[in-house]
Design an enzyme around this catalytic site. Structure first.
Site, PDB file in Angstrom:
ATOM      1  N   GLU A   1      -5.423  -0.392  -7.788  1.00 34.47           N
ATOM      2  CA  GLU A   1      -4.442   0.621  -8.177  1.00 34.47           C
ATOM      3  C   GLU A   1      -3.226  -0.146  -8.732  1.00 34.47           C
ATOM      4  O   GLU A   1      -2.584  -0.906  -8.007  1.00 34.47           O
ATOM      5  CB  GLU A   1      -4.069   1.424  -6.918  1.00 34.47           C
ATOM      6  CG  GLU A   1      -3.351   2.713  -7.168  1.00 34.47           C
ATOM      7  CD  GLU A   1      -3.144   3.510  -5.871  1.00 34.47           C
ATOM      8  OE1 GLU A   1      -3.001   2.896  -4.791  1.00 34.47           O
ATOM      9  OE2 GLU A   1      -3.122   4.750  -5.940  1.00 34.47           O
TER      10      GLU A   1
ATOM     11  N   SER B   1       0.822  -1.212   0.000  1.00 33.04           N
ATOM     12  CA  SER B   1       0.000   0.000   0.000  1.00 33.04           C
ATOM     13  C   SER B   1       0.855   1.260   0.000  1.00 33.04           C
ATOM     14  O   SER B   1       0.318   2.359  -0.070  1.00 33.04           O
ATOM     15  CB  SER B   1      -0.931  -0.005   1.216  1.00 33.04           C
ATOM     16  OG  SER B   1      -0.200  -0.283   2.379  1.00 33.04           O
TER      17      SER B   1
ATOM     18  N   HIS C   1      -2.624  -3.111  -6.152  1.00 35.43           N
ATOM     19  CA  HIS C   1      -3.081  -2.678  -4.829  1.00 35.43           C
ATOM     20  C   HIS C   1      -4.605  -2.773  -4.731  1.00 35.43           C
ATOM     21  O   HIS C   1      -5.321  -2.004  -5.364  1.00 35.43           O
ATOM     22  CB  HIS C   1      -2.598  -1.226  -4.602  1.00 35.43           C
ATOM     23  CG  HIS C   1      -2.909  -0.676  -3.259  1.00 35.43           C
ATOM     24  ND1 HIS C   1      -2.995   0.674  -3.007  1.00 35.43           N
ATOM     25  CD2 HIS C   1      -3.154  -1.288  -2.073  1.00 35.43           C
ATOM     26  CE1 HIS C   1      -3.282   0.863  -1.747  1.00 35.43           C
ATOM     27  NE2 HIS C   1      -3.393  -0.308  -1.150  1.00 35.43           N
TER      28      HIS C   1
ATOM     29  N   ASN D   1      -3.217   6.306  -1.038  1.00 32.60           N
ATOM     30  CA  ASN D   1      -2.818   6.606   0.341  1.00 32.60           C
ATOM     31  C   ASN D   1      -2.156   7.968   0.507  1.00 32.60           C
ATOM     32  O   ASN D   1      -2.086   8.495   1.614  1.00 32.60           O
ATOM     33  CB  ASN D   1      -1.937   5.488   0.890  1.00 32.60           C
ATOM     34  CG  ASN D   1      -2.813   4.296   1.236  1.00 32.60           C
ATOM     35  OD1 ASN D   1      -3.914   4.461   1.757  1.00 32.60           O
ATOM     36  ND2 ASN D   1      -2.350   3.100   0.922  1.00 32.60           N
TER      37      ASN D   1
HETATM   38  N1  CAA Z   1     -17.676 -10.089   1.964  1.00 34.92           N
HETATM   39  C1  CAA Z   1     -19.004 -10.171   1.723  1.00 34.92           C
HETATM   40  N2  CAA Z   1     -19.889  -9.242   2.121  1.00 34.92           N
HETATM   41  C2  CAA Z   1     -19.393  -8.175   2.787  1.00 34.92           C
HETATM   42  C3  CAA Z   1     -18.016  -8.012   3.058  1.00 34.92           C
HETATM   43  C4  CAA Z   1     -17.139  -9.041   2.628  1.00 34.92           C
HETATM   44  N3  CAA Z   1     -15.814  -9.008   2.828  1.00 34.92           N
HETATM   45  N4  CAA Z   1     -17.841  -6.850   3.727  1.00 34.92           N
HETATM   46  C5  CAA Z   1     -19.048  -6.277   3.875  1.00 34.92           C
HETATM   47  N5  CAA Z   1     -19.972  -7.070   3.319  1.00 34.92           N
HETATM   48  C6  CAA Z   1     -21.418  -6.877   3.272  1.00 34.92           C
HETATM   49  C7  CAA Z   1     -21.967  -6.675   4.665  1.00 34.92           C
HETATM   50  O1  CAA Z   1     -22.106  -7.888   5.336  1.00 34.92           O
HETATM   51  C8  CAA Z   1     -23.314  -6.047   4.371  1.00 34.92           C
HETATM   52  O2  CAA Z   1     -24.249  -7.040   4.101  1.00 34.92           O
HETATM   53  P1  CAA Z   1     -25.721  -6.914   4.702  1.00 34.92           P
HETATM   54  O3  CAA Z   1     -26.280  -5.688   4.036  1.00 34.92           O
HETATM   55  O4  CAA Z   1     -26.366  -8.185   4.278  1.00 34.92           O
HETATM   56  O5  CAA Z   1     -25.542  -6.779   6.178  1.00 34.92           O
HETATM   57  C9  CAA Z   1     -23.011  -5.255   3.101  1.00 34.92           C
HETATM   58  O6  CAA Z   1     -21.762  -5.692   2.598  1.00 34.92           O
HETATM   59  C10 CAA Z   1     -22.962  -3.801   3.352  1.00 34.92           C
HETATM   60  O7  CAA Z   1     -22.174  -3.614   4.474  1.00 34.92           O
HETATM   61  P2  CAA Z   1     -22.618  -2.749   5.721  1.00 34.92           P
HETATM   62  O8  CAA Z   1     -24.104  -2.684   5.823  1.00 34.92           O
HETATM   63  O9  CAA Z   1     -21.816  -3.206   6.895  1.00 34.92           O
HETATM   64  O10 CAA Z   1     -22.092  -1.319   5.449  1.00 34.92           O
HETATM   65  P3  CAA Z   1     -21.865  -0.510   4.136  1.00 34.92           P
HETATM   66  O11 CAA Z   1     -23.050  -0.447   3.278  1.00 34.92           O
HETATM   67  O12 CAA Z   1     -21.232   0.727   4.636  1.00 34.92           O
HETATM   68  O13 CAA Z   1     -20.763  -1.307   3.313  1.00 34.92           O
HETATM   69  C11 CAA Z   1     -18.411  -1.174   3.071  1.00 34.92           C
HETATM   70  C12 CAA Z   1     -19.569  -1.734   3.878  1.00 34.92           C
HETATM   71  C13 CAA Z   1     -18.413  -1.774   1.673  1.00 34.92           C
HETATM   72  C14 CAA Z   1     -17.153  -1.630   3.805  1.00 34.92           C
HETATM   73  C15 CAA Z   1     -18.541   0.381   3.002  1.00 34.92           C
HETATM   74  O14 CAA Z   1     -18.744   0.911   4.272  1.00 34.92           O
HETATM   75  C16 CAA Z   1     -17.346   1.046   2.417  1.00 34.92           C
HETATM   76  O15 CAA Z   1     -17.192   1.107   1.224  1.00 34.92           O
HETATM   77  N6  CAA Z   1     -16.465   1.581   3.301  1.00 34.92           N
HETATM   78  C17 CAA Z   1     -15.242   2.218   2.883  1.00 34.92           C
HETATM   79  C18 CAA Z   1     -14.193   1.168   2.757  1.00 34.92           C
HETATM   80  C19 CAA Z   1     -12.914   1.742   2.255  1.00 34.92           C
HETATM   81  O16 CAA Z   1     -12.702   2.924   2.099  1.00 34.92           O
HETATM   82  N7  CAA Z   1     -11.970   0.823   2.010  1.00 34.92           N
HETATM   83  C20 CAA Z   1     -10.645   1.186   1.581  1.00 34.92           C
HETATM   84  C21 CAA Z   1      -9.720   1.171   2.736  1.00 34.92           C
HETATM   85  S1  CAA Z   1      -8.125   1.651   2.264  1.00 34.92           S
HETATM   86  C22 CAA Z   1      -7.385   0.220   1.795  1.00 34.92           C
HETATM   87  O17 CAA Z   1      -7.892  -0.853   1.895  1.00 34.92           O
HETATM   88  C23 CAA Z   1      -6.062   0.321   1.179  1.00 34.92           C
HETATM   89  C24 CAA Z   1      -4.921   0.736   1.936  1.00 34.92           C
HETATM   90  O18 CAA Z   1      -3.875   0.680   1.368  1.00 34.92           O
HETATM   91  C25 CAA Z   1      -4.950   1.227   3.317  1.00 34.92           C
END
Ligand code: CAA
Length: 282
Positions: free
Chosen positions: A151, A118, A139, A189
């Site tokens: 990415e 990352s 990424h 990032n």
């Molecule tokens: N597998 C299957 N289903 C999943 C899952 C997974 N790994 N993760 C979440 N879900 C499902 C949940 O269970 C939920 O299902 P239900 O509706 O049946 O309960 C559904 O997806 C939606 O989840 P939530 O209701 O909990 O919440 P949400 O609508 O907010 O979605 C999310 C969750 C997709 C994580 C959303 O909040 C989101 O996009 N968050 C931002 C995440 C983000 O920015 N990620 C990048 C991080 S940075 C990185 O990774 C890189 C780095 O280098 C640091």
């Protein structure tokens, strides 16, 4: 080279997510980790995820079964059968250099060695191999099954052919690739972590509560989750290590990690994975 067999190194959050996504996309996947318990945990995480996706009809029964039958190994030697490699080990330069040297020795000539790093320079990682033109960043984002972006990071010596293959593979895996150049934090990032850092400074200075800060960004800016919740999801140790790389490699104090972030990492409050970060988790 036709890509059929993908070897994923590291069975942590990102490794198991990548392995699952590759398997669901029809590839024969082997997931490797030195720690047997990590492989067991990864299999359970994959099972939970694919069951959810299947219930929601987002994958077929066949796709679910393929993901449940991902092969696991604790031996790097099994890389010899792979047509494509994705490394998703811990974010540590020395470790990645060691892994890439070993992968380079054992993988078939011509096989692309991609890293899910990352923030670490791909040019530096490539220097640990005798095939720098075949080394590239791929990424993914957490949770891998849900996030659309890959990415694609070109190191200084990455060839056009390698880049085109990785763009093609990311699309085959149902993702949208964006090609960026090798620079500290890449694009994702470089922008995300300073925002999270600023949210932590805002909390530390008492401008608002953690809930207040997260709600402002969720409802005011339509972010799916607030920056402090997101930091807990990513892992505070990961956020700190990325900020340290930005601070050092870009030589600019605007990337200085918030003291509260450093303190929380020292206390072992790393977020969701340890059950406590800015919030508490069961
Ligand atoms: N597998 C299957 N289903 C999943 C899952 C997974 N790994 N993760 C979440 N879900 C499902 C949940 O269970 C939920 O299902 P239900 O509706 O049946 O309960 C559904 O997806 C939606 O989840 P939530 O209701 O909990 O919440 P949400 O609508 O907010 O979605 C999310 C969750 C997709 C994580 C959303 O909040 C989101 O996009 N968050 C931002 C995440 C983000 O920015 N990620 C990048 C991080 S940075 C990185 O990774 C890189 C780095 O280098 C640091």
């Amino acid at each position: 080279m036709t890509i059929k067999k993908i070897f994923v190194v590291g069975a942590g959050t990102m490794g198991n997510g990548i392995a699952q996504t590759a398997a669901v996309s029809g590839y024969e996947v082997t997931m490797m980790d030195m720690v047997e318990e990590a492989l067991d945990r990864a299999k359970k995480t994959i099972e939970k995820s694919v069951n959810k996706l299947y219930e929601k009809k987002r994958i077929t029964e066949d796709q679910k079964e393929t993901a449940l039958n991902i092969a696991t190994t604790s031996s790097m030697e099994d890389i010899a059968k792979a047509d494509f490699v994705i490394e998703a080990a811990t974010e540590n330069l020395e470790l990645k250099l060691k892994i890439f040297t070993e992968m380079d020795k054992l993988a078939k000539p011509g096989v692309i060695l991609a890293s899910n790093t990352s923030s670490i320079s791909l040019t530096k990682i490539a220097s640990a191999t005798k095939r720098p033109e075949k080394v590239i960043g791929m990424h993914f984002f957490n949770p891998v099954a849900m996030m659309k972006l890959v990415e694609v990071v070109r190191g200084k010596q990455t060839s056009d052919e390698t880049m085109e293959t990785v763009v093609w593979l990311a699309e085959k895996m149902g993702k949208t690739p964006v090609v960026v150049n090798d620079s500290p934090g890449f694009v994702s990032n470089r922008i995300l972590c300073p925002m999270i850092n600023e949210a932590i400074y805002t909390l530390e200075e008492g401008v608002s509560t953690k809930e207040g800060i997260d709600t402002v960004m969720r409802l005011g800016m339509a972010h799916p989750m607030g920056p402090l919740t997101l930091a807990d999801l990513i892992g505070l140790d990961v956020v700190l290590s990325i900020l340290e790389i930005l601070h050092k490699d870009l030589s600019d104090d605007k990337y200085r990690p918030a003291p509260l972030l450093r303190q929380m990492v020292e206390a072992g409050d790393l977020g969701k994975k340890t059950g406590k970060g800015f919030y508490e988790y069961n």
